[in-house]
Motif scaffolding. Structure first.
Motif, PDB file in Angstrom:
ATOM      1  N   ALA A   1       1.044  -1.172  -0.121  1.00 34.01           N
ATOM      2  CA  ALA A   1      -0.031  -0.067  -0.008  1.00 34.01           C
ATOM      3  C   ALA A   1       0.914   1.291   0.082  1.00 34.01           C
ATOM      4  CB  ALA A   1      -0.994   0.183   1.192  1.00 34.01           C
ATOM      5  N   ALA A   2       0.316   2.234  -0.190  1.00 33.50           N
ATOM      6  CA  ALA A   2       0.813   3.891  -0.167  1.00 33.50           C
ATOM      7  C   ALA A   2       0.106   4.389   0.866  1.00 33.50           C
ATOM      8  CB  ALA A   2       0.555   4.379  -1.216  1.00 33.50           C
ATOM      9  N   ALA A   3       0.848   5.550   1.483  1.00 31.62           N
ATOM     10  CA  ALA A   3       0.178   6.507   2.601  1.00 31.62           C
ATOM     11  C   ALA A   3      -0.689   7.511   2.125  1.00 31.62           C
ATOM     12  CB  ALA A   3       1.346   6.757   3.427  1.00 31.62           C
ATOM     13  N   GLU A   4      -1.737   6.951   1.600  1.00 30.95           N
ATOM     14  CA  GLU A   4      -2.781   7.923   1.308  1.00 30.95           C
ATOM     15  C   GLU A   4      -3.525   8.441   2.582  1.00 30.95           C
ATOM     16  OE1 GLU A   4      -3.110   9.249  -1.829  1.00 30.95           O
ATOM     17  OE2 GLU A   4      -1.618   7.659  -2.343  1.00 30.95           O
ATOM     18  N   PRO A   5      -3.838   9.901   2.338  1.00 32.98           N
ATOM     19  CA  PRO A   5      -4.629  10.479   3.654  1.00 32.98           C
ATOM     20  C   PRO A   5      -6.280   9.681   3.706  1.00 32.98           C
ATOM     21  CG  PRO A   5      -3.746  11.853   2.350  1.00 32.98           C
ATOM     22  CD  PRO A   5      -3.533  10.651   1.481  1.00 32.98           C
ATOM     23  N   ILE A   6      -6.435   9.383   4.999  1.00 35.31           N
ATOM     24  CA  ILE A   6      -7.701   8.789   5.382  1.00 35.31           C
ATOM     25  C   ILE A   6      -8.663   9.951   6.245  1.00 35.31           C
ATOM     26  CG2 ILE A   6      -8.569   6.928   6.410  1.00 35.31           C
ATOM     27  CD1 ILE A   6      -5.950   5.458   6.263  1.00 35.31           C
ATOM     28  N   PRO A   7      -9.753   9.892   5.803  1.00 39.90           N
ATOM     29  CA  PRO A   7     -10.612  10.838   6.554  1.00 39.90           C
ATOM     30  C   PRO A   7     -10.906  10.201   7.991  1.00 39.90           C
ATOM     31  CG  PRO A   7     -11.969   9.845   4.472  1.00 39.90           C
ATOM     32  CD  PRO A   7     -10.499   9.472   4.540  1.00 39.90           C
ATOM     33  N   VAL A   8     -10.699  11.061   8.888  1.00 46.75           N
ATOM     34  CA  VAL A   8     -10.825  10.539  10.288  1.00 46.75           C
ATOM     35  C   VAL A   8     -12.583  11.086  10.661  1.00 46.75           C
ATOM     36  CG1 VAL A   8      -8.683  10.472  11.207  1.00 46.75           C
ATOM     37  CG2 VAL A   8     -10.031  12.823  11.264  1.00 46.75           C
ATOM     38  N   TYR A   9     -12.880  10.106  11.673  1.00 37.55           N
ATOM     39  CA  TYR A   9     -14.277  10.532  12.217  1.00 37.55           C
ATOM     40  C   TYR A   9     -14.137  10.521  13.755  1.00 37.55           C
ATOM     41  CZ  TYR A   9     -15.462   5.732  13.400  1.00 37.55           C
ATOM     42  OH  TYR A   9     -15.613   4.472  13.957  1.00 37.55           O
ATOM     43  N   ALA A  10     -14.408  11.843  14.523  1.00 35.09           N
ATOM     44  CA  ALA A  10     -14.310  11.916  16.264  1.00 35.09           C
ATOM     45  C   ALA A  10     -15.178  10.829  16.694  1.00 35.09           C
ATOM     46  CB  ALA A  10     -14.699  13.242  16.359  1.00 35.09           C
ATOM     47  N   SER A  11     -14.508  10.066  17.557  1.00 36.72           N
ATOM     48  CA  SER A  11     -15.345   8.941  17.957  1.00 36.72           C
ATOM     49  C   SER A  11     -15.659   9.293  19.633  1.00 36.72           C
ATOM     50  CB  SER A  11     -14.595   7.645  17.902  1.00 36.72           C
ATOM     51  OG  SER A  11     -15.365   6.623  18.656  1.00 36.72           O
ATOM     52  N   THR A  12     -16.953   9.573  20.192  1.00 34.41           N
ATOM     53  CA  THR A  12     -16.930   9.969  21.266  1.00 34.41           C
ATOM     54  C   THR A  12     -17.002   8.467  22.026  1.00 34.41           C
ATOM     55  OG1 THR A  12     -19.368   9.557  20.937  1.00 34.41           O
ATOM     56  CG2 THR A  12     -18.441  11.654  20.640  1.00 34.41           C
ATOM     57  N   GLY A  13     -17.035   8.916  23.618  1.00 27.46           N
ATOM     58  CA  GLY A  13     -17.085   7.514  24.294  1.00 27.46           C
ATOM     59  C   GLY A  13     -18.042   7.703  25.656  1.00 27.46           C
TER      60      GLY A  13
END
Length: 395
Positions: free
Chosen positions: A147-159
């Motif tokens: 694989a290559a290091a492509e940007p991955i969108p993040v989601y904020a995960s609450t607890g």
């Protein structure tokens, strides 16, 4: 741990000063010589009440850090969640791993299958093998996986499960930081009102919703369990809310048929599997058409190699692959490498102050941060992370 020749064997002194005799193997250019375990704790600046530990205010981050040592002078690192006082099992792991070639990932996984029979779960150990292999090759794990290091969108995960009026400032801050999606935690069917409130305030925001009914750590009290009718009613409520990426674990993690029934009766994608055990349980999810989103955590459910196998399974059947990542900095890094290989659509980014990225990664020299709502796996050799040795001294 000290390692040296002792009457044709190798001596491994684990944390606590106990000594175990390790017999070298007869195969492979590199051999595992021992395992050092460290029980680490980090005090949070306050506490939060995670839905997966009902009624328990968590104010400490505890983990078990393992250093897997080789005769080539290369050490691989891994870590697993822990409890008060720790779970000491470096000696038991050494019995299975001593003398093995860390490059023989599949062979060692077969040995870890045996460990899994009696526990604790050993899949995090496999992360250290990839760390060694990557360091030996001078390449990050994602490159070893093609694989290559492509940007991955993040989601904020609450607890925590919070009412809408308490959750809205959090959501607003995450949006300002670049997040385009937030995962809300819920405990009761009535918490649909929290989701409605957030949706009304942020009509363009992608939402995920996690009921956390797949598993629970019952330290303080029992979790509120949902019936199938509860889960279906909640899913129908999410249909009305709109733009919900998925409903996560509204049923127990082994209720494959229940998930299949639910999936057929709702338009909301159903996600789960973070704490299932091994790829065979994900084959069951796929064969019974139980889930839309497979979420194995490499540190908890599969390891890296088998995680990519589950990702391939998801791709073959037109499902999404978005791993759970809420463990520690080592597990987070490992999952990033798997996500890069799988081209995952999202990355879970745990964030529930006082639980922050710095708390998650307290054992590392550098915190793994998102950049404007996107993240990439570490680019250094192996897992691409380094342990802050001063933390080990404190531990």
């Amino acid at each position: 741990m000290t390692v040296g020749p002792v009457d044709g064997c190798r001596r491994a002194t684990a944390t606590g000063g106990r000594t175990l005799m390790l017999t070298p193997g007869a195969h492979g250019a590199m051999q595992i010589t021992g395992i050092t375990q460290h029980h680490l704790t980090h005090q949070l600046d306050g506490a939060f009440e995670p839905t997966w530990i009902p009624g328990y205010p968590q104010g400490v981050h505890e983990l078990e850090l393992f250093e897997v040592e080789t005769d080539a002078g290369i050490t691989g690192i891994t870590a697993s969640p822990s409890f008060a006082g720790g779970l000491d099992y470096a000696d038991a792991l050494s019995v299975f791993l001593a003398g093995e070639d860390p490059h023989d990932v599949e062979g060692i996984l077969r040995k870890l299958d045996a460990v899994d029979l009696v526990g604790p779960r050993p899949w995090h150990v496999e992360l250290a093998l990839w760390d060694i292999i990557g360091k030996d090759a001078g390449k990050p794990v994602y490159e070893l996986l093609g694989a290559a290091a492509e940007p991955i969108p993040v989601y904020a995960s609450t607890g925590e499960a919070q009412p809408a009026d308490e959750r809205l400032p959090y959501v607003e801050t995450r949006i300002e930081e670049g997040f385009e999606a937030v995962k809300l935690r819920v405990e009761s069917p009535g918490d649909i009102e929290t989701v409605r409130g957030v949706r009304e305030a942020f009509p363009e925001l992608t939402l995920m919703v996690d009921a956390n009914k797949g598993w629970s750590v019952r330290v303080a009290r029992e979790e509120e369990r949902w019936s199938f009718a509860d889960a279906l009613g909640f899913a129908r409520g999410l249909e009305e809310v709109g733009d919900v990426a998925w409903l996560e674990e509204p049923l127990p993690r082994h209720d494959y048929r229940g998930y299949a029934r639910l999936r057929k009766k709702t338009d909301v994608p159903i996600a789960g599997g973070e704490f299932n055990d091994g790829p065979h349980q994900f084959r069951e999810f796929v064969q019974q058409e139980s889930l839309d989103v497979l979420q194995p955590d490499a540190a908890l459910a599969t390891g890296i190699k088998r995680g990519t196998e589950v990702a391939a399974m998801a791709d073959l059947h037109g499902l999404e692959f978005v791993p759970h990542t809420w463990t520690n900095g080592v597990g987070f890094a490992a999952n990033l490498h798997v996500m890069a290989a799988a081209d995952s659509a999202w990355c879970e980014y745990p964030f529930e102050p006082p639980w922050t990225p710095a708390v998650r990664d307290f054992l590392l020299t550098d915190t793994i941060e998102h950049d404007g709502g996107y993240i990439e796996p570490p680019s250094g050799p192996g897992l691409g992370i380094e342990i802050d040795r001063s933390v080990l001294d404190e531990g």
